[in-house]
Design a protein around this motif. Structure first.
Motif, PDB file in Angstrom:
ATOM      1  N   PRO A  72       0.778  -1.341  -0.020  1.00 12.64           N
ATOM      2  CA  PRO A  72       0.145   0.012   0.115  1.00 12.64           C
ATOM      3  C   PRO A  72       0.719   1.443  -0.068  1.00 12.64           C
ATOM      4  CG  PRO A  72      -0.245  -1.172   2.057  1.00 12.64           C
ATOM      5  CD  PRO A  72       0.665  -2.014   1.349  1.00 12.64           C
ATOM      6  N   SER A  73       1.968   1.188   0.369  1.00 15.78           N
ATOM      7  CA  SER A  73       3.009   2.381   0.362  1.00 15.78           C
ATOM      8  C   SER A  73       3.503   2.621  -0.943  1.00 15.78           C
ATOM      9  CB  SER A  73       3.976   2.538   1.347  1.00 15.78           C
ATOM     10  OG  SER A  73       4.943   1.401   0.873  1.00 15.78           O
ATOM     11  N   ARG A  74       3.263   1.999  -1.911  1.00 17.86           N
ATOM     12  CA  ARG A  74       3.721   2.108  -3.352  1.00 17.86           C
ATOM     13  C   ARG A  74       2.665   2.255  -4.233  1.00 17.86           C
ATOM     14  NH1 ARG A  74       8.770  -0.601  -3.594  1.00 17.86           N
ATOM     15  NH2 ARG A  74       9.034   0.263  -5.843  1.00 17.86           N
ATOM     16  N   PRO A  75       2.777   3.023  -5.417  1.00 13.04           N
ATOM     17  CA  PRO A  75       3.927   3.320  -5.941  1.00 13.04           C
ATOM     18  C   PRO A  75       4.168   4.998  -5.147  1.00 13.04           C
ATOM     19  CG  PRO A  75       2.308   4.195  -7.449  1.00 13.04           C
ATOM     20  CD  PRO A  75       1.668   3.251  -6.255  1.00 13.04           C
ATOM     21  N   LEU A  76       5.564   5.271  -5.311  1.00 10.47           N
ATOM     22  CA  LEU A  76       5.955   6.579  -4.765  1.00 10.47           C
ATOM     23  C   LEU A  76       5.740   7.761  -5.873  1.00 10.47           C
ATOM     24  CD1 LEU A  76       9.308   5.182  -3.430  1.00 10.47           C
ATOM     25  CD2 LEU A  76       7.119   5.621  -1.906  1.00 10.47           C
ATOM     26  N   GLN A  77       5.626   7.169  -6.730  1.00 13.10           N
ATOM     27  CA  GLN A  77       5.327   8.254  -7.990  1.00 13.10           C
ATOM     28  C   GLN A  77       4.157   7.775  -8.653  1.00 13.10           C
ATOM     29  OE1 GLN A  77       8.769  10.440  -9.989  1.00 13.10           O
ATOM     30  NE2 GLN A  77       9.571   8.401  -9.595  1.00 13.10           N
ATOM     31  N   ASP A  78       3.091   8.895  -9.024  1.00  9.95           N
ATOM     32  CA  ASP A  78       1.950   8.335  -9.919  1.00  9.95           C
ATOM     33  C   ASP A  78       2.262   7.852 -11.476  1.00  9.95           C
ATOM     34  OD1 ASP A  78       1.598  10.583 -11.788  1.00  9.95           O
ATOM     35  OD2 ASP A  78       1.428  11.934 -10.014  1.00  9.95           O
ATOM     36  N   GLU A  79       1.308   7.053 -11.716  1.00  6.23           N
ATOM     37  CA  GLU A  79       1.645   6.663 -13.151  1.00  6.23           C
ATOM     38  C   GLU A  79       1.642   7.528 -14.332  1.00  6.23           C
ATOM     39  OE1 GLU A  79      -2.826   5.530 -14.618  1.00  6.23           O
ATOM     40  OE2 GLU A  79      -2.125   4.465 -13.059  1.00  6.23           O
ATOM     41  N   MET A  80       1.211   8.757 -14.242  1.00  6.50           N
ATOM     42  CA  MET A  80       1.479   9.864 -15.019  1.00  6.50           C
ATOM     43  C   MET A  80       2.864  10.305 -15.043  1.00  6.50           C
ATOM     44  SD  MET A  80       0.299  13.662 -15.437  1.00  6.50           S
ATOM     45  CE  MET A  80       1.352  14.108 -14.156  1.00  6.50           C
ATOM     46  N   SER A  81       3.350  10.479 -14.012  1.00  6.52           N
ATOM     47  CA  SER A  81       4.756  10.934 -13.731  1.00  6.52           C
ATOM     48  C   SER A  81       5.548   9.681 -14.362  1.00  6.52           C
ATOM     49  CB  SER A  81       5.172  11.112 -12.389  1.00  6.52           C
ATOM     50  OG  SER A  81       4.275  12.233 -11.791  1.00  6.52           O
TER      51      SER A  81
END
Length: 160
Positions: A72-81
């Protein structure tokens, strides 16, 4: 539209590109991953993968599938990024999202000439190897740069 944005495709758009590439006799390479925090290991791996053919397609896990795989702590960056970062590399020709647990259905649709993963896999444990080999394609592993993984980078950032 920036050139990197043009590399981000829906599956129907990607299939159109593949048709064009194949008409020109170009060899299609496919790999996949989360690419949450990009590091030198990823860059080395992807550049080597691209050298195995003419076009490199990157299947990128959606945010939901990263959470299911990594917690649940991942991803650290969203899919658009993550899409934009991956599309910005010269050696990546197309980026397409997939939401399934594995890229099997995506590989079935893409029908790559070469399927690639890191050498932490064996050919028979690479998802989709059967599809690619059945079509006369190649399945390859690439040596990973030792000491680099997203988990190790996160641990260093957290001071663990």
């Amino acid at each position: 539209m920036l050139p990197s944005q043009a590399k981000i495709c829906t599956l129907p758009e990607l299939l159109d590109k593949i048709t064009e590439w194949r008409a020109k006799g170009q060899k299609i390479v496919f790999t996949n991953g989360c690419f949450d925090i990009v590091h030198i290991g990823h860059v080395d791996y992807l550049e080597r993968a691209r050298l195995l053919g003419d076009k490199l397609i990157l299947g990128l896990n959606t945010d939901q599938s990263v959470s299911r795989l990594k917690g649940p702590s991942r991803p650290l960056q969203d899919e658009m990024s993550r899409q934009r970062v991956m599309a910005s590399f010269w050696f990546v020709d197309a980026v397409v999202l997939f939401d399934q647990e594995t890229p099997y259905e995506l590989i079935k649709a893409v029908q790559p000439d070469v399927l690639v993963k890191g050498d932490d896999y064996t050919i028979d444990t690479i998802v989709g190897h059967d599809l690619v080999l059945e079509r006369g394609g190649e399945v390859k592993t690439i040596p990973l740069v030792k000491g680099y993984s997203t988990s190790q980078v996160v641990a260093r950032i957290l001071g663990s």
